[in-house]
Design a protein around this motif. Structure first.
Motif, mmCIF file in Angstrom:
data_model
loop_
_atom_site.group_PDB
_atom_site.id
_atom_site.type_symbol
_atom_site.label_atom_id
_atom_site.label_comp_id
_atom_site.label_asym_id
_atom_site.label_seq_id
_atom_site.Cartn_x
_atom_site.Cartn_y
_atom_site.Cartn_z
ATOM 1 N N ALA A 178 20.046 46.503 58.525
ATOM 2 C CA ALA A 178 18.679 46.139 58.171
ATOM 3 C C ALA A 178 18.756 44.919 57.271
ATOM 4 N N GLY A 204 14.289 41.900 54.299
ATOM 5 C CA GLY A 204 12.895 41.740 54.719
ATOM 6 C C GLY A 204 12.328 42.989 55.352
ATOM 7 N N ALA A 205 13.231 43.850 55.883
ATOM 8 C CA ALA A 205 12.770 45.107 56.468
ATOM 9 C C ALA A 205 12.080 45.968 55.412
ATOM 10 N N GLY A 206 12.390 45.719 54.141
ATOM 11 C CA GLY A 206 11.787 46.507 53.067
ATOM 12 C C GLY A 206 10.668 45.793 52.353
ATOM 13 N N ALA A 207 10.258 44.629 52.884
ATOM 14 C CA ALA A 207 9.173 43.883 52.240
ATOM 15 C C ALA A 207 7.898 44.728 52.247
ATOM 16 N N GLY A 223 4.685 46.202 53.152
ATOM 17 C CA GLY A 223 3.905 46.111 54.372
ATOM 18 C C GLY A 223 4.729 46.024 55.646
ATOM 19 N N ALA A 224 6.064 45.869 55.510
ATOM 20 C CA ALA A 224 6.904 45.773 56.706
ATOM 21 C C ALA A 224 6.945 47.116 57.423
ATOM 22 N N GLY A 225 7.076 47.074 58.745
ATOM 23 C CA GLY A 225 7.170 48.304 59.522
ATOM 24 C C GLY A 225 8.561 48.495 60.071
ATOM 25 N N GLY A 226 8.716 49.396 61.019
ATOM 26 C CA GLY A 226 10.014 49.631 61.637
ATOM 27 C C GLY A 226 10.683 50.863 61.068
ATOM 28 N N ALA A 282 12.295 50.538 57.466
ATOM 29 C CA ALA A 282 11.520 49.900 56.396
ATOM 30 C C ALA A 282 11.456 50.766 55.143
ATOM 31 N N SER A 283 11.181 52.058 55.303
ATOM 32 C CA SER A 283 10.950 52.888 54.119
ATOM 33 C C SER A 283 12.238 53.087 53.321
ATOM 34 N N ALA A 309 12.971 49.681 51.495
ATOM 35 C CA ALA A 309 11.992 49.572 50.409
ATOM 36 C C ALA A 309 12.325 50.565 49.294
#
Lengths: 341, 341
Positions: free
Chosen positions: A178, A181-184, A186-189, A192-193, A196
């Motif tokens: 990952a 940016g995957a954790g930005a 509002g990011a999905g996927g 992501a969680s 983040a």
């Protein structure tokens, strides 16, 4: 950033730090003045060092601000106190961007705002690498502080917050499975969680004072992993914590997408995934949930769920085992020995 | 020191930190608990970075502990508060000696003890260079905090503590005119007091609360030099401070042995010495005396002596001059421009 004097830099930062509920005198004088209506205050300090606790290529200034605030606010909450005020000492290399530092200030302020706390002061110095030292304060509102040493045989062991999410996020970043940016926000996927959760951990801050009000006998912030921190509470209280694996089933299940993202590129099958998830839940750090013990008849406050029971040590040669999972000394595979401290 | 875990290191440090007057719960839990009988507390933080604020070849851990404590305690005193408790975040390279760290703890504890304060908590991390971030707290005992912004035209400007001693000590070390051992506790010789004053500055901590009780209208800790800090107080209060050179005569005279030790190896005559001493008194930092303003009819508390008066800005084009010496904008030679901030 080299071009700015400390005064000019502080002039950019102070406007990002609104007064909080307890602020009587904010930044700009020799010291701040904070309300302590209880006649006592709790105080804790934690330091984050670049390349030890965060990497600048993964964590923005905002991310580090949130994390630095949350890990300190969680310590305040773990005493049963409501956070009131932070001060921050910051060491910044001349090569750092101004936006990193203002991002840090925003992260600190935004993590504090929901509980009514704020940053009331700080200091700034040049140096070779980034260091963020936060000191947080809280108000006990007349309650006794909940220490680590009050757990009694028969108590219920309960946890509030997530387990293993931060470790899973770090593993994803480490493996390149990952991107940050995957954790930005509002990011999905699917990852992501987790990312983040590693970059900007949350902590169930309101659960701390609620636990104190509900009669919690002992409590701590889970910052170094469930088993290690449970062991600390157990030793401080002179008891053994028996955890139930089934109670941690939902935590393991929640980590499946992270394990899958990592397993996809490896040879490991389902068992390897289970091992990974188990290690994250039992030994992953920096989730900043709260582990507490409650008298058996106390209703658990919102956010807590039971994960085990407290018993007296049995006096056997295995008395050094302070935490069991389903009755046995837990194994999390390689690395477990490092968590004996 | 690499061989010790954080837990083992803390086990060596905690015994060096006795409980203080205000300690309700000391180190070892998620947070400490400190008494705030006043219902408020003052809080300030300052960070010391190796090779920016101290050099390990000159300063022992003990020296840095004393200095880190004193500069924070002075900020507390400058609000008119009595120091109660410190927390410390420490970044230590693996190459540092354990004795440096235990020395730091002793220095912190010994600097706090005379005022009844102590270290109630801390955090420890590895890192590339030594960083000591101290947060200090104090109790206002029912008094209003004394800020920088309350000076009024007609007030008396007064100072408690020494001026230029730390700068003279640093100059002696820098020039090789004194060895750090010259400042060791109990060392004699003409340069001993200057080197000691740089390595382990004192601060007239009791003078802060005394000034508040005597009605001080504004106060600050002189950490960046008399002129610079006087300028801060003047700007915050919207006034001009007129200092009298004659009142600083004893400070200049007290620095003569240091100037002589430096002048002996140079070509400079009496005038050069005077210039050196004048620069130390007006612009030398880190003495941690207290600069305060008092109503003209207030008797000055013990430790303070008058060094000037407060007046309103005259509205001339030179309104940006906030501090005068004998009625003129002061010149301290090269470097003065750096102190405008």
């Amino acid at each position: 950033m080299c071009d700015l004097s400390e005064t000019e830099l502080l002039d950019r930062i102070f406007p990002l730090l609104p007064p909080g509920r307890a602020t009587l005198l904010g930044p700009g004088d020799d010291a701040a003045v904070v309300a302590a209506p209880d006649g006592r205050f709790v105080v804790t300090t934690d330091v984050l060092v670049e390349d030890r606790h965060f990497r600048r290529r993964w964590s923005s200034g905002y991310d580090v601000g949130v994390r630095a605030a949350v890990q300190n606010l969680a310590d305040v909450a773990a005493m049963g106190a409501v956070p009131t005020a932070l001060v921050v000492s910051l060491v910044v290399p001349g090569t750092a961007e101004l936006s990193w530092v203002t991002g840090l200030a925003r992260g600190l302020a935004e993590a504090c705002a929901p509980v009514g706390a704020t940053v009331v002061g700080g200091d700034l110095s040049g140096g070779d690498s980034l260091v963020v030292a936060v000191t947080a304060h809280g108000d006990l509102e007349g309650r006794d502080p909940v220490t680590r040493s009050g757990a009694r045989a028969g108590d219920v062991v309960a946890h509030a917050g997530v387990l293993g999410v931060s470790a899973a996020g770090l593993a994803l970043l480490d493996a390149g499975a990952a991107a940050p940016g995957a954790g930005a926000p509002g990011a999905g996927g699917p990852t992501a969680s987790f990312v983040a959760g590693y970059l900007r951990p949350g902590s169930p801050l309101a659960a701390g004072p609620a636990a104190a009000s509900a009669g919690a006998t002992a409590m701590l912030d889970v910052s170094d992993g469930l088993l290690r921190d449970a062991g600390r509470l157990a030793r401080a209280s002179g008891v053994v914590l028996d955890l139930r694996a089934a109670a941690l089933g939902p935590d393991l299940a929640a980590l499946a997408p992270a394990a899958r993202a990592l397993g996809a590129g490896a040879d490991g099958g389902g068992d390897a995934w289970t091992g990974m998830e188990r290690a994250w839940v039992l030994s992953g750090g920096e989730d900043h949930g709260l582990l507490a013990t409650f008298p058996p008849d106390a209703p658990l406050p919102a956010g807590f769920r039971p994960i085990g029971t407290v018993r007296a040590p049995d006096g056997s040669p295995h008395d050094d085992v302070r935490v069991t999972v389903d009755g046995a000394a837990p194994s999390t595979g390689p690395g477990w020995d490092h968590f004996g401290g």
